[in-house]
Design a protein around this motif. Structure first.
Motif, PDB file in Angstrom:
ATOM      1  N   TYR A   3      19.589  37.398 -26.198  1.00  0.00           N
ATOM      2  CA  TYR A   3      18.695  36.320 -26.061  1.00  0.00           C
ATOM      3  C   TYR A   3      19.457  35.073 -26.718  1.00  0.00           C
ATOM      4  O   TYR A   3      19.884  35.021 -27.814  1.00  0.00           O
ATOM      5  CB  TYR A   3      17.300  36.269 -26.395  1.00  0.00           C
ATOM      6  CG  TYR A   3      16.523  37.168 -25.192  1.00  0.00           C
ATOM      7  CD1 TYR A   3      16.147  36.678 -24.307  1.00  0.00           C
ATOM      8  CD2 TYR A   3      16.702  38.504 -25.440  1.00  0.00           C
ATOM      9  CE1 TYR A   3      15.437  37.516 -23.373  1.00  0.00           C
ATOM     10  CE2 TYR A   3      16.297  39.316 -24.430  1.00  0.00           C
ATOM     11  CZ  TYR A   3      15.391  38.904 -23.485  1.00  0.00           C
ATOM     12  OH  TYR A   3      14.980  39.804 -22.458  1.00  0.00           O
ATOM     13  N   THR A  58      15.614  33.678 -17.259  1.00  0.00           N
ATOM     14  CA  THR A  58      16.689  32.701 -17.346  1.00  0.00           C
ATOM     15  C   THR A  58      17.870  33.355 -17.767  1.00  0.00           C
ATOM     16  O   THR A  58      17.822  33.953 -18.693  1.00  0.00           O
ATOM     17  CB  THR A  58      16.243  31.661 -18.306  1.00  0.00           C
ATOM     18  OG1 THR A  58      15.199  30.892 -17.514  1.00  0.00           O
ATOM     19  CG2 THR A  58      17.242  30.487 -18.048  1.00  0.00           C
ATOM     20  N   MET A  59      18.789  33.212 -17.021  1.00  0.00           N
ATOM     21  CA  MET A  59      20.374  34.005 -17.376  1.00  0.00           C
ATOM     22  C   MET A  59      21.272  32.978 -17.407  1.00  0.00           C
ATOM     23  O   MET A  59      21.329  32.024 -16.479  1.00  0.00           O
ATOM     24  CB  MET A  59      20.554  34.902 -16.091  1.00  0.00           C
ATOM     25  CG  MET A  59      19.820  36.118 -16.037  1.00  0.00           C
ATOM     26  SD  MET A  59      20.549  37.316 -14.534  1.00  0.00           S
ATOM     27  CE  MET A  59      19.194  38.482 -14.580  1.00  0.00           C
ATOM     28  N   ARG A  74      17.707  30.659 -12.921  1.00  0.00           N
ATOM     29  CA  ARG A  74      16.200  30.991 -13.427  1.00  0.00           C
ATOM     30  C   ARG A  74      16.008  31.603 -12.024  1.00  0.00           C
ATOM     31  O   ARG A  74      16.203  31.371 -10.790  1.00  0.00           O
ATOM     32  CB  ARG A  74      15.309  29.772 -13.479  1.00  0.00           C
ATOM     33  CG  ARG A  74      13.881  30.298 -13.609  1.00  0.00           C
ATOM     34  CD  ARG A  74      12.976  29.136 -13.886  1.00  0.00           C
ATOM     35  NE  ARG A  74      13.502  28.510 -15.051  1.00  0.00           N
ATOM     36  CZ  ARG A  74      13.285  27.146 -15.333  1.00  0.00           C
ATOM     37  NH1 ARG A  74      12.876  26.464 -14.267  1.00  0.00           N
ATOM     38  NH2 ARG A  74      13.458  26.758 -16.309  1.00  0.00           N
ATOM     39  N   VAL A  80      23.535  28.322 -15.597  1.00  0.00           N
ATOM     40  CA  VAL A  80      22.326  28.805 -15.970  1.00  0.00           C
ATOM     41  C   VAL A  80      21.591  28.967 -14.670  1.00  0.00           C
ATOM     42  O   VAL A  80      21.457  27.989 -14.019  1.00  0.00           O
ATOM     43  CB  VAL A  80      21.712  27.817 -17.012  1.00  0.00           C
ATOM     44  CG1 VAL A  80      20.189  28.474 -17.348  1.00  0.00           C
ATOM     45  CG2 VAL A  80      22.559  27.693 -18.348  1.00  0.00           C
ATOM     46  N   GLY A  82      17.263  31.991 -23.047  1.00  0.00           N
ATOM     47  CA  GLY A  82      17.565  32.805 -21.867  1.00  0.00           C
ATOM     48  C   GLY A  82      18.415  33.947 -22.298  1.00  0.00           C
ATOM     49  O   GLY A  82      18.362  33.918 -23.572  1.00  0.00           O
TER      50      GLY A  82
END
Length: 162
Positions: free
Chosen positions: A118, A33-34, A92, A90, A130
């Motif tokens: 993180y 997840t970013m 994934r 966000v 994330g």
């Protein structure tokens, strides 16, 4: 003097390569997840280039406290700062093909002078973990007070038309 400059440059390059190797090893997993705040956001250059709408899952937009957004010209950077926040998209990445895209993003960012941090994310009262890409050094550049790169680009475009 030239020798000192060369040594300093080598030091930064070496540091970034070491950070990249350590950070890259941790990207492995079943899903990543970013929190993306710059050119990887929907509709912008790297988002289109990597075809993120079809190669990742959009989870929503969030506000990440404790970071300031800076303009480095054609792209932004974030750096830790009190009383500041960044607006991020966000995404994934899961499955083999999507994880390959995540690795491409990782490579681009980590060799571009960023490292991963993180962070806790919240989207519509759902909490998840994330990471965000943070600039290695505090930028000596314009701070974007509202923390939103997409909004900033629209403001710049409007100023350019006047």
């Amino acid at each position: 003097m030239a020798q000192e400059t060369d040594r300093a440059l080598y030091g930064r390059v070496f540091h970034r390569n070491v950070c990249w190797q350590r950070s890259y090893e941790r990207v492995e997993g079943e899903e990543i997840t970013m929190a993306l705040y710059g050119s990887l956001r929907n509709g912008l250059y790297n988002n289109r280039r990597l075809n993120l709408p079809k190669r990742s899952d959009f989870l929503g937009i969030t506000r990440i406290e404790g970071y300031a957004l800076y303009s480095l010209g054609p792209y932004p950077a974030v750096y830790p700062a009190e009383n500041s926040y960044v607006i991020a998209e966000v995404r994934r990445f899961s499955g083999k093909q999507q994880l390959e895209v995540a690795k491409s993003i990782d490579y681009m960012e980590l060799f571009g002078g960023y490292h991963r941090e993180y962070v806790d994310l919240e989207i519509e009262k759902q909490k998840l973990k994330g990471f965000i890409y943070v600039y290695d050094e505090k930028p000596e550049a314009e701070i974007i007070e509202h923390g939103d790169w997409v909004h900033y680009l629209k403001e710049k475009e409007l100023k350019g038309k006047n």
